[in-house]
Design an enzyme around this catalytic site. Structure first.
Site, PDB file in Angstrom:
ATOM      1  N   TYR A 140      29.089  33.419  -1.596  1.00  0.00           N
ATOM      2  CA  TYR A 140      29.192  34.781  -2.344  1.00  0.00           C
ATOM      3  C   TYR A 140      29.772  34.761  -3.764  1.00  0.00           C
ATOM      4  O   TYR A 140      29.625  35.635  -4.409  1.00  0.00           O
ATOM      5  CB  TYR A 140      30.293  35.682  -1.438  1.00  0.00           C
ATOM      6  N   LYS A 187      29.410  23.758   9.629  1.00  0.00           N
ATOM      7  CA  LYS A 187      28.208  23.049   9.630  1.00  0.00           C
ATOM      8  C   LYS A 187      28.467  21.580   8.956  1.00  0.00           C
ATOM      9  O   LYS A 187      27.837  21.216   7.866  1.00  0.00           O
ATOM     10  CB  LYS A 187      27.132  23.774   8.647  1.00  0.00           C
ATOM     11  N   ASP A 219      24.944  26.454  14.272  1.00  0.00           N
ATOM     12  CA  ASP A 219      23.903  26.750  14.893  1.00  0.00           C
ATOM     13  C   ASP A 219      23.949  27.041  16.409  1.00  0.00           C
ATOM     14  O   ASP A 219      23.638  27.672  17.093  1.00  0.00           O
ATOM     15  CB  ASP A 219      22.650  25.649  14.590  1.00  0.00           C
ATOM     16  N   ASP A 247      27.355  40.010  12.977  1.00  0.00           N
ATOM     17  CA  ASP A 247      26.371  40.863  13.137  1.00  0.00           C
ATOM     18  C   ASP A 247      25.606  40.693  14.609  1.00  0.00           C
ATOM     19  O   ASP A 247      25.365  41.586  15.490  1.00  0.00           O
ATOM     20  CB  ASP A 247      25.261  40.951  12.185  1.00  0.00           C
TER      21      ASP A 247
END
Ligand code: NAD
Length: 354
Positions: A140, A187, A219, A247
């Site tokens: 971001y 990750k 994942d 979300d």
């Protein structure tokens, strides 16, 4: 209590009205004096001033004790990736300027909403997760590049050790006060910034021997969250992974319209639903105001240390749901059509119960 209200765009404006009314009602009930100011951010700010975060908004933010925020975003920018000035720049900038590096997102399912989720009730019942999403680093804020021929683009995924440490400290402390389990999601098998993340969390874990620390790849975490949400308690993760994972986790709580959040850091806290401006339902009067109302509960507890007031908000929401009232997003096949309410009626039911 000096509270700055930043309604923002779309349903942000509709739901924040009810968050504010709940603050007013609780203040009267418990005898607190509260003053409000209002400011612009997002598309409405661009329209009025050309700037998604006007200086005036930032000045008011610095002078407040806490901020109640709605959401930003407008369809015009979503469909125009070339727009240079964008609503989300306002939100990213205020997070950075106020040092709001830790975003707390509690995922708690009200029993009454067991049927509202697309996940089986027996998998969901008892799920209670607290996400710590890092908020001021990652892709971001890393350097963004586009080649001269505009056919290649990159976003730098960058983390500094201190950024990982300061949010991890908060997550470990929270884990100590809950079930003493922390899952750090990254990750690290692929990304260097994730390897720094994991090393830093591993090092810090030594300071918290009473907390069981687990590391999970994003994942796998995305899959496990739906398969067995109860296996998670405190989840610590970076900005992008946290954005996506929460979300997904909103389905555990029944709807995006149920998820509140607290963005905290150096001083002032900013409280907001996790959802966006929801163009598809904006202006229809059907948005669920409960995420904004639940964000107010977080504000009372975290910014003002007012636990009884926070509980009064939570109890009023629980009682409203228990009495069968639902907005469309959390209604299921058993909900009577008479009990499916719009934003205003739902907000009123909560106020009555306070
Ligand atoms: P969104 O969160 O606005 O909506 C996703 C889906 O959830 C939609 O179908 C919407 O109707 C539903 N929903 C969300 N909140 C709800 C509520 N309170 N009650 C009932 N249903 C609700 O995400 P999106 O559609 O991907 O994005 C819309 C805009 O919001 C975009 O411009 C995006 O950039 C912006 N956005 C802003 C924020 C923020 O301000 N923090 C966060 C996410 C997206």
């Amino acid at each position: 209590m000096k509270i700055l209200v930043i309604p923002g765009d779309g349903i942000g404006q509709e739901v924040t009205t009810w968050g504010r009314k709940v603050i007013e009602k609780i203040a009267v009930k418990f005898g607190h004096s509260v003053s409000f100011d209002e400011a612009l951010m997002g598309h409405v700010a661009i329209e009025a001033t050309g700037n998604p975060l006007p200086d005036e908004t930032l000045e008011k933010a610095h002078k407040s004790d806490a901020i109640l925020f709605g959401a930003i975003g407008h369809i015009k920018y979503d469909n125009d990736p070339t727009a240079k000035v964008r609503p989300e720049q306002g939100l990213l900038k205020i997070r950075k300027e106020l040092g709001l590096y830790a975003n707390l997102r509690p995922i708690k399912l009200f029993d009454e909403l067991l049927g509202a989720s697309s996940i089986k009730p027996e998998i969901l019942k008892g799920a209670d997760i607290l996400f710590f999403r890092e908020l001021t680093g990652d892709v971001y804020f890393g350097e963004k590049k586009r080649s001269e021929d505009r056919k290649t683009a990159s976003d730098l995924m960058i983390y500094h050790q201190y950024e990982v440490e300061r949010i991890a400290e908060k997550a470990f402390k929270a884990a100590q006060s809950r079930s003493k389990r922390l899952c750090s999601v990254d990750k690290a098998n692929v990304l260097e910034s994730s390897r720094l993340w994991r090393e830093t969390v591993q090092e810090l874990a030594k300071k918290y021997p009473d907390v069981t620390t687990e590391h999970m790849f994003i994942d796998n975490a995305a899959m496990q969250l739906i398969k067995d949400p109860k296996k998670f308690d405190v989840v610590l993760t970076a900005n992008l992974f946290g954005d996506i994972l929460t979300d997904e986790a909103s389905q555990i709580a029944g709807s995006m319209g149920m998820l509140a959040s607290a963005s905290i850091g150096d001083k002032i806290g900013l409280y907001e639903p996790i959802h966006g401006s929801a163009h598809d339902i904006a202006g229809k009067g059907i948005a669920n105001p409960l995420a904004s109302i639940l964000s107010v509960a977080l504000m009372f507890e975290i910014s003002f240390g007012l636990k009884k007031e926070a509980d009064a908000v939570l109890d009023a929401v629980a009682a409203t749901l228990k009495d069968g009232f639902r907005t469309k997003d959390i209604a299921d096949s058993t909900t009577s059509a008479f009990n499916i309410l719009g934003t205003e009626a739902m907000g009123m039911k909560v106020l009555e119960r306070i």
